[in-house]
Design an enzyme around this catalytic site. Structure first.
Site, mmCIF file in Angstrom:
data_model
loop_
_atom_site.group_PDB
_atom_site.id
_atom_site.type_symbol
_atom_site.label_atom_id
_atom_site.label_comp_id
_atom_site.label_asym_id
_atom_site.label_seq_id
_atom_site.Cartn_x
_atom_site.Cartn_y
_atom_site.Cartn_z
ATOM 1 N N PHE A 116 0.850 -1.187 0.000
ATOM 2 C CA PHE A 116 0.000 0.000 0.000
ATOM 3 C C PHE A 116 0.888 1.240 0.000
ATOM 4 C CE2 PHE A 116 -4.463 1.047 0.477
ATOM 5 C CZ PHE A 116 -5.070 -0.167 0.241
ATOM 6 N N GLN A 246 -7.741 14.681 2.900
ATOM 7 C CA GLN A 246 -7.079 13.818 1.922
ATOM 8 C C GLN A 246 -7.921 13.636 0.666
ATOM 9 O OE1 GLN A 246 -6.400 9.307 2.601
ATOM 10 N NE2 GLN A 246 -4.406 10.287 2.572
ATOM 11 N N HIS A 248 -8.181 11.232 -2.372
ATOM 12 C CA HIS A 248 -7.699 9.907 -2.785
ATOM 13 C C HIS A 248 -7.509 9.926 -4.296
ATOM 14 C CE1 HIS A 248 -7.425 5.641 -3.450
ATOM 15 N NE2 HIS A 248 -7.546 5.382 -2.164
ATOM 16 N N LEU A 258 -14.959 5.257 -4.908
ATOM 17 C CA LEU A 258 -13.565 4.868 -4.716
ATOM 18 C C LEU A 258 -13.176 3.553 -5.380
ATOM 19 C CD1 LEU A 258 -11.138 6.026 -3.080
ATOM 20 C CD2 LEU A 258 -11.546 4.146 -1.509
ATOM 21 N N GLU A 261 -6.753 1.812 -3.279
ATOM 22 C CA GLU A 261 -5.323 1.792 -3.577
ATOM 23 C C GLU A 261 -4.811 0.355 -3.698
ATOM 24 O OE1 GLU A 261 -3.396 4.834 -1.156
ATOM 25 O OE2 GLU A 261 -1.799 3.385 -0.832
ATOM 26 N N ARG A 292 -0.698 9.287 -0.873
ATOM 27 C CA ARG A 292 -1.838 9.779 -1.656
ATOM 28 C C ARG A 292 -1.745 11.251 -2.032
ATOM 29 N NH1 ARG A 292 -6.367 6.467 1.801
ATOM 30 N NH2 ARG A 292 -5.818 4.475 0.846
ATOM 31 N N HIS A 359 -11.661 12.306 0.425
ATOM 32 C CA HIS A 359 -11.706 10.974 1.016
ATOM 33 C C HIS A 359 -11.661 10.962 2.539
ATOM 34 C CE1 HIS A 359 -11.202 6.671 1.116
ATOM 35 N NE2 HIS A 359 -10.031 6.757 1.695
ATOM 36 N N ARG A 400 -2.741 11.065 5.678
ATOM 37 C CA ARG A 400 -2.825 9.706 6.222
ATOM 38 C C ARG A 400 -2.334 8.684 5.196
ATOM 39 N NH1 ARG A 400 -6.493 5.520 5.689
ATOM 40 N NH2 ARG A 400 -8.141 6.721 4.689
HETATM 41 C C1 LIG Z 1 -14.840 4.055 0.274
HETATM 42 C C2 LIG Z 1 -13.858 4.069 1.417
HETATM 43 C C3 LIG Z 1 -12.845 3.125 1.471
HETATM 44 C C4 LIG Z 1 -11.922 3.138 2.524
HETATM 45 N N1 LIG Z 1 -10.929 2.179 2.561
HETATM 46 C C5 LIG Z 1 -10.072 2.157 3.617
HETATM 47 C C6 LIG Z 1 -9.094 1.121 3.730
HETATM 48 O O1 LIG Z 1 -9.005 0.206 2.922
HETATM 49 N N2 LIG Z 1 -8.245 1.163 4.782
HETATM 50 C C7 LIG Z 1 -8.306 2.134 5.748
HETATM 51 O O2 LIG Z 1 -7.513 2.111 6.681
HETATM 52 N N3 LIG Z 1 -9.252 3.109 5.668
HETATM 53 C C8 LIG Z 1 -10.139 3.131 4.637
HETATM 54 N N4 LIG Z 1 -11.092 4.115 4.573
HETATM 55 C C9 LIG Z 1 -11.235 5.042 5.708
HETATM 56 C C10 LIG Z 1 -11.928 4.342 6.873
HETATM 57 O O3 LIG Z 1 -12.825 3.396 6.379
HETATM 58 C C11 LIG Z 1 -12.686 5.311 7.759
HETATM 59 O O4 LIG Z 1 -11.884 6.401 8.103
HETATM 60 C C12 LIG Z 1 -13.121 4.603 9.051
HETATM 61 O O5 LIG Z 1 -13.778 3.406 8.752
HETATM 62 C C13 LIG Z 1 -14.002 5.495 9.895
HETATM 63 O O6 LIG Z 1 -14.523 4.742 10.957
HETATM 64 P P1 LIG Z 1 -15.342 5.439 12.124
HETATM 65 O O7 LIG Z 1 -15.753 4.375 13.055
HETATM 66 O O8 LIG Z 1 -14.552 6.581 12.659
HETATM 67 O O9 LIG Z 1 -16.609 6.080 11.395
HETATM 68 P P2 LIG Z 1 -17.802 5.407 10.518
HETATM 69 O O10 LIG Z 1 -17.543 4.009 10.178
HETATM 70 O O11 LIG Z 1 -18.082 6.365 9.442
HETATM 71 O O12 LIG Z 1 -19.011 5.405 11.547
HETATM 72 C C14 LIG Z 1 -19.608 6.593 12.000
HETATM 73 C C15 LIG Z 1 -20.750 6.230 12.921
HETATM 74 O O13 LIG Z 1 -21.222 7.409 13.559
HETATM 75 C C16 LIG Z 1 -22.625 7.438 13.532
HETATM 76 N N5 LIG Z 1 -23.029 8.851 13.572
HETATM 77 C C17 LIG Z 1 -22.575 9.880 12.828
HETATM 78 N N6 LIG Z 1 -23.195 11.021 13.168
HETATM 79 C C18 LIG Z 1 -24.054 10.710 14.165
HETATM 80 C C19 LIG Z 1 -24.986 11.447 14.941
HETATM 81 N N7 LIG Z 1 -25.181 12.755 14.750
HETATM 82 N N8 LIG Z 1 -25.705 10.790 15.874
HETATM 83 C C20 LIG Z 1 -25.563 9.445 16.070
HETATM 84 N N9 LIG Z 1 -24.694 8.710 15.359
HETATM 85 C C21 LIG Z 1 -23.942 9.335 14.430
HETATM 86 C C22 LIG Z 1 -23.017 6.712 12.265
HETATM 87 O O14 LIG Z 1 -24.312 6.185 12.393
HETATM 88 C C23 LIG Z 1 -21.951 5.621 12.204
HETATM 89 O O15 LIG Z 1 -22.377 4.492 12.932
HETATM 90 C C24 LIG Z 1 -12.023 4.111 3.534
HETATM 91 C C25 LIG Z 1 -13.047 5.049 3.491
HETATM 92 C C26 LIG Z 1 -13.939 5.044 2.430
HETATM 93 C C27 LIG Z 1 -14.997 6.122 2.394
#
Ligand SMILES: Cc1cc2nc3c(=O)[nH]c(=O)nc-3n(C[C@H](O)[C@H](O)[C@H](O)COP(=O)(O)OP(=O)(O)OC[C@H]3O[C@@H](n4cnc5c(N)ncnc54)[C@H](O)[C@@H]3O)c2cc1C
Length: 588
Positions: A116, A246, A248, A258, A261, A292, A359, A400
């Site tokens: 990666f 970032q 992507h 997306l 990568e 990136r 991203h 990142r």
């Molecule tokens: C398409 C894509 C591919 C990716 N691929 C990778 C990868 O291969 N490797 C990597 O390391 N990273 C990757 N990333 C980045 C990574 O996936 C995210 O940064 C990470 O999963 C975020 O996790 P999180 O738990 O912080 O938030 P999320 O998984 O976004 O969860 C947010 C949570 O908060 C809740 N929430 C939000 N606002 C409120 C509110 N007002 N009230 C109540 N609940 C709320 C939502 O319901 C949800 O449950 C990718 C991102 C994307 C978009």
């Protein structure tokens, strides 16, 4: 209105929230509030992998991972936090494996690893295989695995509860340094009924994910409106490093969806209209697997200089045609299907049109390494925690590395869950929320309901104006003029928002109302992104100022701390923690 009391309330059920919940619910009475059903969280869209120096397939070390993370983040990373991230990575993967996550395997049965961007052997010598993965559905597997474990452990979920406010016992900006400020709970709106709920808690963990929807072209889900960050800002807490976003490199051209990568990790190559593998010119050592920020800039530059592909010469090509179809099917099944479905391109035989897409938010709610939210450069808010994309520890600095976020949510989600429960165990009773704790949310909801038939500005129009200016002026390349233009547009959008009108006065599933609230969050966050970007007169990581194309460590080797005030955004700075690696020129 219904009132609830818990030891720990976790806001968000993505990877960070559920990893925290597994720790916290084992030790204390925990509720998880989430606006989406847990398994719809954006973590489930993550594709490529999760970094850990397991050294399962080639020589590797946590120390090299630390160095890559710091260099990848253009030396704005807090090095103590990066050390924790990379050293705890190994257990984080093993924990998931024990929970049953179906990782891809080597022929000997070990967790397989792939290359990666920016992950190298021996401080930049060559690309290293460090990303643990499950085909191109790693995030999906993580989310499902954590959810299963939460169900098994009896975690209490409040699904489709929108948290709209956090309640502190004092105004953090008006409270002198040294005096304690504590969290008392949160206020939420239940989507199915429109009822307002108050949740008093000894500890609150924000894990609300990213804010990609401040841009139009983004890989992020529609729901990623930065709620947690904007709520913290509204409560008088700072946001850190928000100018670092970032882009992507490989979004599907024109759509932003997306393509991981992992496509380049598995051997994919970027080419311009002349068929040239242009990354050889920009990053001679690791080429297409440069970090990136560099790849995104190189792509945008190829397009600017007239070497873009397609009828409008406005994208470049991701070439997988030299890979065996069987290899593509095994390692990249989902993303190649995206190319077929959304662009009608067959990746076996045709290169895929790609262009950078918004991203990931490197910045967020500032925390220390235990996950405690800070109200100034060093003072924590008692009982308040944040983890995952909404937080800024800061392990990603100015840029990142791919696969470090799935790692971040597991390592710091776990830490925040433990710290929140341990804090709750030291507090005798659940704090009493002020009588008028819900009044802010009640007024907001009443005002918006009252706007039906009265307000003349439409949410969709305002959101479009906001996102378009952010895409045009605050993207891969920025300068003072473009940022000033964006600032003007956002100020106008904000003024028009005062006269916004929604169409649905109802109580059940009033998504119209919630979109209006989310738009306000986007406005507040855009202001912070722009203010930070204007003040930072240098180029570093994801923040590239054409009028200041060099990194300037003398003036800007510090974090940005942004506070919301009645007169607009107030900026301050915070030192970067440097333990081992002094800033060097960043070459690959
Ligand atoms: C398409 C894509 C591919 C990716 N691929 C990778 C990868 O291969 N490797 C990597 O390391 N990273 C990757 N990333 C980045 C990574 O996936 C995210 O940064 C990470 O999963 C975020 O996790 P999180 O738990 O912080 O938030 P999320 O998984 O976004 O969860 C947010 C949570 O908060 C809740 N929430 C939000 N606002 C409120 C509110 N007002 N009230 C109540 N609940 C709320 C939502 O319901 C949800 O449950 C990718 C991102 C994307 C978009």
């Amino acid at each position: 209105m219904t009132h609830h009391e818990y030891d720990v309330v976790i806001v968000g059920a993505g990877g960070a929230g559920m990893r925290a919940a597994l720790e916290s619910s084992e030790r204390s009475r925990t509720a998880v509030l989430t606006k989406l059903y847990p398994t719809r969280s954006h973590t489930g869209a993550a594709q490529g992998g999760m970094a850990a120096a397991l050294a399962n397939v080639e020589d590797d070390s946590a120390e090299w991972h630390v160095f890559d993370t710091i260099k990848g983040g253009d030396y704005l990373v807090d090095q103590d936090a990066a050390e924790i991230l990379c050293r705890e990575a190994i257990d984080a993967v093993l924990d998931l494996e024990k929970m049953g996550l179906p990782f891809n395997r080597t022929p000997e049965g070990k967790v397989d690893q792939r290359r990666f961007g920016g992950h190298t052997r021996n401080h930049g010598e060559a690309a290293v295989r460090r990303a643990c993965y499950s085909a191109d559905r790693t995030g999906h597997m993580i989310l499902q695995t954590l959810y299963q474990q939460c169900i098994k452990q009896g975690v209490e979920f409040f699904n489709e509860f929108y948290v709209l406010d956090v309640i502190l016992d004092k105004d953090p900006q008006a409270t002198p340094a040294g005096e304690e400020v504590s969290v008392t709970g949160v206020v939420a709106l239940e989507l199915a009924t429109g009822e307002i709920h108050t949740f008093a808690a000894k500890s609150v963990v924000f894990a609300t994910g990213g804010a990609g929807k401040v841009f139009k072209t983004t890989s992020n889900a529609h729901t990623l409106t930065g709620d947690g960050m904007a709520i913290a800002l509204g409560a008088g807490l700072p946001l850190e490093d928000m100018e670092f976003f970032q882009f992507h490199p490989t979004g599907l051209a024109g759509l932003g969806i997306l393509l991981s990568e992992a496509a380049r990790g598995e051997g994919g190559i970027l080419r311009n209209s002349e068929g040239e593998r242009f990354m050889e010119r920009y990053a001679p050592t690791i080429k297409d697997l440069a970090p990136r920020d560099m790849v995104a800039r190189a792509m945008a530059n190829e397009v600017r200089e007239g070497r873009g592909a397609g009828p409008h010469k406005d994208y470049v090509l991701l070439d997988l045609t030299h890979l065996e179809p069987a290899h593509i099917d095994e390692k990249l099944p989902d993303i190649t299907e995206f190319a077929r479905t959304y662009l009608g391109v067959e990746p076996y035989t045709e290169p895929v049109p790609v262009y950078p897409t918004a991203h990931y938010a490197m910045g967020g709610i500032p925390t220390n390494v235990t996950g405690q939210v800070l109200r100034s450069n060093s003072e924590p808010v008692t009982g308040l925690y944040a983890a995952g994309e909404c937080a800024c520890v800061s392990v990603h600095g100015a840029n990142r590395l791919g696969t470090n976020s799935l790692l971040d949510i597991n390592v710091f989600g776990r830490r925040a869950g433990i710290a929140a429960a341990e804090h709750a165990a030291t507090v005798a009773s659940v704090p009493v929320m002020a009588d008028d704790a819900a009044s802010g949310v009640e007024t907001l909801v009443a005002t918006l309901r009252g706007s039906v038939g009265a307000g003349t500005e439409r949410v969709a129009d305002l959101r479009k104006a906001l996102q378009e200016t952010m895409d045009r002026n605050v993207q891969v390349f920025r300068d003072a003029d473009s940022l000033e233009e964006a600032r003007g547009v956002i100020a106008d959008v904000k003024a028009r928002y005062a006269n916004v009108g929604i169409h649905d006065r109802g109580t059940r599933y009033n998504t119209d109302l919630l979109e209006a609230i989310e738009l306000k969050f986007l406005i507040d966050l855009s202001e912070v992104v722009i203010a930070g970007a204007l003040a930072r007169e240098e180029s570093r990581g994801g923040h590239y100022r054409e009028d200041f194309p060099k990194r300037d460590d003398e003036k800007f080797l510090h974090h940005t701390m942004a506070y919301g005030t009645a007169d607009g955004v107030r900026l301050d700075t915070k030192p970067v923690v440097i333990t081992t690696y002094q800033p060097m020129e960043r070459k690959y």
